[in-house]
Design a protein around this motif. Structure first.
Motif, PDB file in Angstrom:
ATOM      1  N   ASP A  86      42.392  53.560  41.523  1.00  0.00           N
ATOM      2  CA  ASP A  86      42.835  54.362  40.391  1.00  0.00           C
ATOM      3  C   ASP A  86      42.098  55.704  40.327  1.00  0.00           C
ATOM      4  O   ASP A  86      42.166  56.401  39.329  1.00  0.00           O
ATOM      5  N   ALA A  87      41.367  56.040  41.379  1.00  0.00           N
ATOM      6  CA  ALA A  87      40.632  57.302  41.374  1.00  0.00           C
ATOM      7  C   ALA A  87      40.912  58.138  42.613  1.00  0.00           C
ATOM      8  O   ALA A  87      40.926  59.359  42.556  1.00  0.00           O
ATOM      9  N   VAL A  88      41.121  57.470  43.736  1.00  0.00           N
ATOM     10  CA  VAL A  88      41.246  58.198  44.995  1.00  0.00           C
ATOM     11  C   VAL A  88      42.691  58.188  45.449  1.00  0.00           C
ATOM     12  O   VAL A  88      43.326  57.133  45.498  1.00  0.00           O
ATOM     13  N   GLU A  89      43.210  59.356  45.766  1.00  0.00           N
ATOM     14  CA  GLU A  89      44.553  59.420  46.308  1.00  0.00           C
ATOM     15  C   GLU A  89      44.499  59.073  47.783  1.00  0.00           C
ATOM     16  O   GLU A  89      43.880  59.794  48.564  1.00  0.00           O
ATOM     17  N   PRO A  90      45.146  58.011  48.199  1.00  0.00           N
ATOM     18  CA  PRO A  90      45.086  57.667  49.623  1.00  0.00           C
ATOM     19  C   PRO A  90      45.890  58.651  50.474  1.00  0.00           C
ATOM     20  O   PRO A  90      46.823  59.270  49.983  1.00  0.00           O
ATOM     21  N   ASP A  91      45.496  58.786  51.730  1.00  0.00           N
ATOM     22  CA  ASP A  91      46.245  59.633  52.658  1.00  0.00           C
ATOM     23  C   ASP A  91      47.231  58.785  53.440  1.00  0.00           C
ATOM     24  O   ASP A  91      47.095  57.565  53.511  1.00  0.00           O
ATOM     25  N   LEU A  92      48.227  59.464  54.021  1.00  0.00           N
ATOM     26  CA  LEU A  92      49.143  58.754  54.913  1.00  0.00           C
ATOM     27  C   LEU A  92      48.411  58.598  56.240  1.00  0.00           C
ATOM     28  O   LEU A  92      48.108  59.571  56.919  1.00  0.00           O
ATOM     29  N   ILE A  93      48.091  57.355  56.606  1.00  0.00           N
ATOM     30  CA  ILE A  93      47.212  57.099  57.740  1.00  0.00           C
ATOM     31  C   ILE A  93      48.002  56.421  58.845  1.00  0.00           C
ATOM     32  O   ILE A  93      48.828  55.542  58.576  1.00  0.00           O
ATOM     33  N   GLN A  94      47.742  56.839  60.068  1.00  0.00           N
ATOM     34  CA  GLN A  94      48.360  56.134  61.189  1.00  0.00           C
ATOM     35  C   GLN A  94      47.613  54.829  61.403  1.00  0.00           C
ATOM     36  O   GLN A  94      46.426  54.818  61.715  1.00  0.00           O
ATOM     37  N   THR A  95      48.291  53.733  61.222  1.00  0.00           N
ATOM     38  CA  THR A  95      47.629  52.435  61.309  1.00  0.00           C
ATOM     39  C   THR A  95      48.039  51.680  62.562  1.00  0.00           C
ATOM     40  O   THR A  95      47.538  50.606  62.834  1.00  0.00           O
TER      41      THR A  95
END
Lengths: 358, 381, 343
Positions: free
Chosen positions: A310-319
């Protein structure tokens, strides 16, 4: 098999300046459509899937505006043009619409004029984009109608849209969209208004025609059954963001983002879920003006971690080799918070740390 | 597949994301409409103007400096006076008197300002006696000369030396109220007949619609002329006033009735009306509780837009001499005085009632537009 | 749940017809009849979920609404057995006043949570309307019942003073459900009750409907075009085509082995649940369009599109006949055909 992109959307931002506040309908969407493939964009109401499509057409309805990012459309020689940078009213943009990017709507009547015969409309469409005589265009239109499975096409040329059923009208719209040989077809819920029997036929038809013309397609839908039928790639959207993109098989078997997995779990499956409870997602979709901080899904996510999600905006990550996910559980520096590893989790790859809200 | 146990599975799984009660959440239709209307700045200003005109009409006796029918042949076609606040550097609100010059050749009388003659004026002065609303006897006027016998013509005088300002103020009462009363009659007829027509349908709908079409097909001016001619000359002015109002609204209701009928027909099939029927609500209850509140706001907006038509109709009729007759003072009656080109050339202030009509019609239209936009507060949700 | 051994028939529909006049022109002449429901017979047992399925215009919604007496049926009977009573009343024969008594027993959940709630009334007034209209409860008592049902459907009772526009689509649908259930009904017609909802909210709502059925002993008539949802929730399924019942059977039987060619075609069109099943499903292509209910074909209304049609199908309307094991089907060739199911 090498894949060449026909459309690359990078960090697209389309915002609406409403009186109540700024609605970020599309807020950092990235996705890729490969040549000859179908990318299904899946999501619920308010996720921005339709606005993404309108942005690609550069026809965002007022008061919306593309405010950031790029939409690169590639031609067969590798040249590209950034649609997001073009003026919606420019001659260049008009030449792209219809000729290179065509659109099919949920309600066929939105793209058909009620006061002209369908023959006239298709002929006009053809002649707008191809230097042919009226005769040739007419012959081509009849061939098109025949191809999309309209019985007695020559006679039907003189019919008005209201004289046809919904399924037939949608076939006409598809014929129109294909008659200009566009590279990219955007279909916005093309079968949602149709009955299941008609839907099956239309999907079948679209698949066949796509193979014939090597057209690429963006299929906007909320129906995972439709995705399972026709998609090659799938992008899942939630509240203005693409949260996961991968190929359709991986998504159905190894979805990573909790939202994608919840979505897949919440549809009844023939012969499987009878008499059982569905795995519902708790809560309601937040109002676009009331977007949660951090990961937009954190208010409904079963894995959400207080203080992180609820605090950090996740990035679009190559998984994975062909898998992108926007979730902290896969992001470097945060994975250790998640004691229960989501299914199919792979080693998180290198990425820049997420932006924290203060 | 995902781990099913991770998901909440009870009835209470609905999650609430805002706990504060926003004012909007508990706001009913009229509150929402008011909020929306307020955003329409032009309409708000127009609304204030309309309110002002009606207030002027209501307090006409008090606001007008003198009796509108009080004539002074000495001041025939006297031009408007200017108000000065100071005299010789001293606080003394006043107007200047008139001097009459007679042209030696044409024998035409022209007024020139008599710089020597100071007519002190004041607020709440004693003047002509009147009965407020025909009931309360009083003699105070908002503004006027301290000496009631002094000439005081802020907007000039007419052919009989009557004060234009007082006449326009009294005209506002008649003209504006004709619009209001006429629309009220139209509204009642329109809602009842349109409602019946739309809700019950069938032959009754057919009959009402044909009547409306018939009424609408008659050219209005000849119809009015015919009917106005039928009003006995011996009638009292008040009766004539009501007769004319009824005449005008006779046509006015048809548009409103169609409006109501359309609304009712479209809503009759709405799910919430069917739901009300399945709830066991009786027809009269469905109409009063669900249908009327749903279209009332639209109708009120439409009605506001209909008032200007009524005012213009009255003006047109009176202007043609077949509407209201003196001694009733309406804007149309006043404009009739301005028919004579000669009179207008010498006394252009006779056209002031025309400006009043334009002002009233425009503000009512702006107000109605704003109300129409606000009438459906749910359209953007 | 439906159980053959100890069932009580709560509803028996017999040859029900709902015809609408087709009116045109200035003189409002009747130019034809739309036979929206044309001779439907079916039984519904206490506590089960019967789904009505078919393509748009097949009359499934009209059938549901006619059973609730939203319309005046043209012909036929609707025998209803009230809760805790052995009497049977024919709802089709009642006038509006007599029907009033049974309205609280038979309720409806609407499809669209936006158009079916009057935006001008606060939620408490909307939900309590059937209580006040039928003089079941008023004042504080009505409010208590509203709070109670709101809690049951997963809405906070504190929100009862709010207006519908303060709620999201999913929450509004819960209000619609609360209004239907506040009278403690017996039979609930859910008319596309989850079709307008987003996928994630739809699952919640389906779960809620199932929970409430168990808790309140409800009988559902579930009208839906979404066959996956129907398979998930229904005990028995009635398949309709142009105003008629073509097949009525237990859900599993119907999905495993349909007896009517239309059922086979309809079910074969259900989208596959997983991409790996691509190309493996058996799709029956239906030629042409759904017949016009104002002008249905002679004989079996499905014969122009049916691959198995014979001469008799063009001439004679097939009877809705029992085939044993509690199934009914209306097809001349039901015995000889071996049709494919999707399970």
């Amino acid at each position: 098999m090498t894949k060449t992109p026909v459309l690359e959307i990078r960090d697209l931002q389309t915002h609406f300046g409403a009186r109540e506040g700024l609605i970020k309908a599309v807020d950092g969407v990235s996705m890729t459509v490969n040549r000859g493939e179908t990318l299904a964009v899946v999501g619920e109401s308010g996720c921005g899937k339709s606005i993404t499509a309108w942005s690609v057409m550069n026809l965002v309805p007022k008061p919306g505006k593309i405010v950031g990012g790029s939409i690169n459309l590639y031609d067969r020689n590798g040249g590209s043009v950034d649609i997001a940078a073009l003026d919606p009213k420019s001659a260049e943009m008009r030449a792209i619409r219809g000729a290179r990017v065509a659109m099919i709507f949920q309600e066929p009547m939105t793209s058909l004029s009620p006061v002209h015969t369908i023959g006239n409309q298709i002929v006009e469409m053809i002649r707008l984009h191809q230097p042919v005589t009226k005769k040739e265009a007419e012959a081509q239109a009849v061939r098109m109608l025949d191809r999309v499975g309209i019985p007695k096409p020559t006679e039907r040329m003189a019919a008005y849209p209201f004289q046809m059923s919904g399924g037939m009208r949608q076939r006409v719209v598809i014929a129109m969209a294909l008659s200009c040989n566009a590279d990219l077809l955007i279909a916005d819920e093309p079968t949602t208004a149709l009955d299941v029997t008609t839907q099956a036929n239309i999907l079948e038809l679209m698949k066949e025609l796509q193979a014939e013309h090597h057209t690429s397609m963006i299929l906007i839908t909320h129906d995972l059954g439709v995705v399972a039928e026709v998609a090659d790639e799938v992008a899942v959207m939630y509240l203005g963001r693409a949260v996961e993109q991968t190929d359709v098989f991986t998504l159905f078997d190894h979805a990573q983002h909790p939202y994608s997995r919840a979505l897949l779990g919440s549809i009844p499956e023939l012969g499987k879920t009878r008499g059982q409870r569905l795995t519902a997602i708790r809560g309601m979709i937040p109002h676009p003006l009331n977007r949660p901080l951090g990961c937009t899904f954190n208010t409904r996510c079963p894995m959400a971690i207080k203080g992180a999600c609820d605090a950090v905006e996740p990035d679009l990550i190559q998984t994975g080799p062909h898998h992108h996910t926007r979730c902290l559980a896969y992001q470097n520096g945060y994975t250790h918070h998640f004691d229960k590893k989501p299914e199919g989790a792979m080693r998180p790859s290198e990425t820049i740390g997420g932006r924290a809200h203060v | 597949m995902a781990d099913a146990s991770a998901y909440v599975k009870t009835n209470a799984e609905i999650q609430v994301y805002d706990d504060d009660v926003r004012a909007e959440d508990v706001a009913g239709q009229w509150q929402l409409m008011w909020w929306r209307f307020k955003r329409h700045k032009v309409a708000v200003i127009a609304g204030i103007c309309v309110l002002f005109i009606y207030l002027v009409g209501i307090f006409a006796e008090f606001l007008s400096p003198m009796d509108p029918n009080d004539h002074h042949t000495r001041y025939t076609y006297a031009p408007p006076q200017n108000v000065d606040l100071f005299h010789d550097g001293q606080w003394l609100p006043h107007v200047k008197g008139y001097q009459v010059e007679i042209d030696q050749f044409t024998l035409r009388r022209t007024f020139v300002t008599d710089e020597e003659k100071i007519i002190p004026i004041g607020l709440f002065v004693k003047g002509d006696e009147y009965k407020m609303w025909g009931l309360i006897p009083w003699d105070r006027h908002l503004i006027g000369p301290l000496n009631p016998r002094d000439p005081f013509y802020l907007w000039g005088a007419d052919r009989l030396g009557r004060d234009m300002l007082s006449r326009v103020i009294h005209g506002a009462r008649v003209s504006m109220s004709i619009g209001l009363v006429g629309v009220a009659i139209s509204l009642v007829l329109g809602i009842i007949l349109g409602g019946i027509s739309g809700y019950f349908g069938g032959w009754i709908d057919n009959a009402i619609q044909r009547i409306i079409e018939f009424l609408k097909s008659i050219p209005t001016i000849p119809l009015w002329m015919g009917l106005a001619a039928a009003i006995p000359l011996t009638w009292e002015p008040l009766y004539v006033y009501f007769a004319i109002t009824v005449l005008i609204s006779l046509i006015g209701w048809t548009g409103l009735a169609r409006e109501v009928r359309g609304k009712v027909i479209s809503m009759k099939g709405d799910d919430f009306v069917i739901a009300a029927r399945l709830d066991g609500l009786r027809t009269n209850k469905i109409i009063t509780r669900h249908l009327v509140p749903s279209f009332l706001s639209h109708i009120i907006a439409q009605t506001t837009l209909a008032i200007p038509d009524m005012i213009l109709s009255e003006t047109a009729l009176s202007f043609l001499g077949i509407g209201l007759q003196p001694p009733i003072v309406s804007w149309g009656v006043l404009l009739k005085e301005a028919q004579n080109i000669n009179a207008v050339a010498t006394a252009p202030w006779l056209m002031i009632p025309g400006l009043a009509v334009v002002f009233a019609v425009l503000t009512l239209n702006f107000l109605g537009d704003g109300m129409r936009d606000a009438a459906d507060p749910y359209s953007h949700h | 749940m439906f159980d053959d051994s100890k069932t009580k028939t709560v509803l028996q529909v017999e040859d029900l017809k709902m015809h609408f006049p087709l009116i045109k022109g200035l003189m409002r002449r009747r130019v034809g009849t739309v036979k929206a429901v044309d001779g439907v017979s079916m039984t519904v047992q206490q506590g089960e979920t019967v789904a009505l399925v078919g393509e748009s215009g097949c009359g499934k919604s009209t059938l549901g609404r006619t059973i609730l007496r939203a319309y005046e049926p043209t012909a036929g009977h609707i025998h209803y057995n009230p809760r805790g009573s052995d009497n049977v009343v024919d709802l089709a024969g009642l006038n509006n006043n007599e029907m009033q008594k049974y309205r609280p027993d038979l309720r409806m959940i609407f499809q669209d949570p936006f158009t079916s709630l009057n935006p001008r009334l606060p939620v408490v007034d909307i939900i309590s309307e059937p209580l006040r209209a039928n003089k079941i409860a008023e004042g504080v008592e009505a409010k208590d019942r509203v709070a109670d049902i709101m809690r049951k459907v997963g809405l906070r009772p504190e929100y009862m003073e709010r207006y519908p526009h303060a709620f999201s689509g999913g929450e509004r649908q819960r209000i619609v459900i609360a209004r239907a259930l506040v009278t403690n009904p017996h039979i609930v017609v859910a008319d596309e009750a989850v079709s307008a909802l987003d996928v994630s909210v739809r699952a919640q709502t389906l779960n809620l409907l199932q929970d409430l059925q168990d808790e309140l002993d409800l009988t559902y008539l579930f009208v839906s075009h979404d066959l996956s949802v129907v398979e998930h929730i229904a005990d028995r399924i009635a398949v309709m085509y142009v105003g008629r019942l073509v097949e009525f059977a237990r859900a599993e039987d119907l999905f495993r082995r349909p007896l009517h060619p239309y059922t086979e075609a309809l079910f074969s069109a259900i989208p596959i649940p997983h991409p790996k099943l691509r190309g493996k499903q058996h799709r029956v292509q239906l030629p042409g369009d759904v017949a016009d209910p104002a002008n249905p074909p002679s004989g079996c209304p499905f014969h122009p599109r049916c691959a198995y049609a014979r001469d008799i199908c063009k001439k004679e309307v097939p009877e809705l006949a029992e085939t044993g094991s509690g199934r009914t089907v209306s097809c001349h060739r039901a015995d000889e055909l071996a049709l494919k199911g999707v399970l």
